[in-house]
Design a protein around this motif. Structure first.
Motif, PDB file in Angstrom:
ATOM      1  N   THR A 136       0.825  -1.202   0.000  1.00 56.50           N
ATOM      2  CA  THR A 136       0.000   0.000   0.000  1.00 56.50           C
ATOM      3  C   THR A 136       0.861   1.255   0.000  1.00 56.50           C
ATOM      4  N   LYS A 137       0.223   2.392  -0.235  1.00 63.69           N
ATOM      5  CA  LYS A 137       0.925   3.669  -0.197  1.00 63.69           C
ATOM      6  C   LYS A 137       1.558   3.882   1.174  1.00 63.69           C
ATOM      7  N   GLN A 138       0.861   3.486   2.226  1.00 61.70           N
ATOM      8  CA  GLN A 138       1.408   3.653   3.570  1.00 61.70           C
ATOM      9  C   GLN A 138       2.628   2.763   3.781  1.00 61.70           C
ATOM     10  N   ASP A 139       2.611   1.566   3.206  1.00 62.16           N
ATOM     11  CA  ASP A 139       3.789   0.698   3.295  1.00 62.16           C
ATOM     12  C   ASP A 139       5.014   1.378   2.682  1.00 62.16           C
ATOM     13  N   TYR A 140       4.822   1.957   1.500  1.00 58.25           N
ATOM     14  CA  TYR A 140       5.940   2.644   0.838  1.00 58.25           C
ATOM     15  C   TYR A 140       6.393   3.845   1.664  1.00 58.25           C
ATOM     16  N   ALA A 141       5.426   4.567   2.238  1.00 49.77           N
ATOM     17  CA  ALA A 141       5.774   5.723   3.058  1.00 49.77           C
ATOM     18  C   ALA A 141       6.597   5.297   4.275  1.00 49.77           C
ATOM     19  N   ASN A 142       6.180   4.222   4.926  1.00 50.64           N
ATOM     20  CA  ASN A 142       6.915   3.760   6.105  1.00 50.64           C
ATOM     21  C   ASN A 142       8.323   3.312   5.743  1.00 50.64           C
ATOM     22  N   ALA A 143       8.465   2.671   4.581  1.00 49.43           N
ATOM     23  CA  ALA A 143       9.792   2.246   4.137  1.00 49.43           C
ATOM     24  C   ALA A 143      10.670   3.459   3.842  1.00 49.43           C
TER      25      ALA A 143
END
Length: 213
Positions: A136-143
């Motif tokens: 998800t977009k949030q996964d990419y943001a957290n990475a």
């Protein structure tokens, strides 16, 4: 790498001359260092007074850009930029939404952190751009935040960078300028004293392009 569709992302945004973001063309032949005090200002290496000006249109999640950025650009810095032969300007050409996010974070960091940060993102693309566990977009943001934190950015500043619609529009406007003015359709693309060159070439070929400019 060819440009992808941006997940219908660009089409829904207002990117116009009204934002005051249109490119002014080649940097002026001056020894004055460019202003880097805002996320919207130039991100570059070297001095504008160099005989050759290079624009690199690149995407943070492009493997070919990563190859050039990690294997070739260090020699370009040492042998061509530090010697005063070229002035090197980074131009965003994001291939999809996570590349836009990475560009927003990079531009929000202090200017002196920009080049080290994008270099690290190129080196670690498999950890934030191509990790199969990121869905998800949030996964990419957290990475991405893991690397931004190493560069000194706190979570509040990071989230504000991703929420900055004016900065998002600025980055996508650079993409549109590249397409319209220089017919950029792949990354990396280099505009060398106005002449378009393409591909993640080795240092020998890049040096040849500079000699021909």
């Amino acid at each position: 790498m060819d440009r992808r569709s941006l997940l219908h992302f660009v089409g829904g945004l207002s990117i116009s001359a009204g934002l005051g973001l249109l490119d002014t063309g080649r940097a002026a032949a001056s020894d004055a260092l460019p202003d880097t005090s805002s996320p919207f200002s130039v991100r570059s290496l070297g001095k504008p007074g160099a005989a050759v000006t290079v624009y690199e249109y690149f995407s943070m999640n492009c493997p070919h850009c990563a190859y050039f950025g990690t294997r070739v650009l260090p020699d370009v810095v040492t042998k061509l930029i530090k010697t005063g032969k070229i002035y090197y300007v980074f131009k965003d050409f994001p291939l999809n939404e996570d590349a836009v996010m990475a560009a927003q974070v990079a531009r929000t960091l202090p200017a002196h952190e920009y080049f080290p940060f994008i270099s690290e993102l190129f080196r670690t693309q498999d950890q934030w751009a191509f990790d199969p566990n990121l869905k998800t977009k949030q996964d990419y943001a957290n990475a991405l935040f893991r690397f931004a934190a190493l560069a000194g950015m706190d979570r509040k500043s990071f989230d504000a960078a991703l929420a900055d619609k004016k900065l998002e529009a600025f980055i996508l406007n650079e993409l549109k300028i590249g397409e319209k003015q220089y017919h950029v359709n792949a990354t990396p693309t280099f505009i060398i004293n106005g002449r378009k060159r393409e591909g993640a070439v080795d240092f020998k070929q890049f040096s040849r392009w500079i000699d021909e400019a």
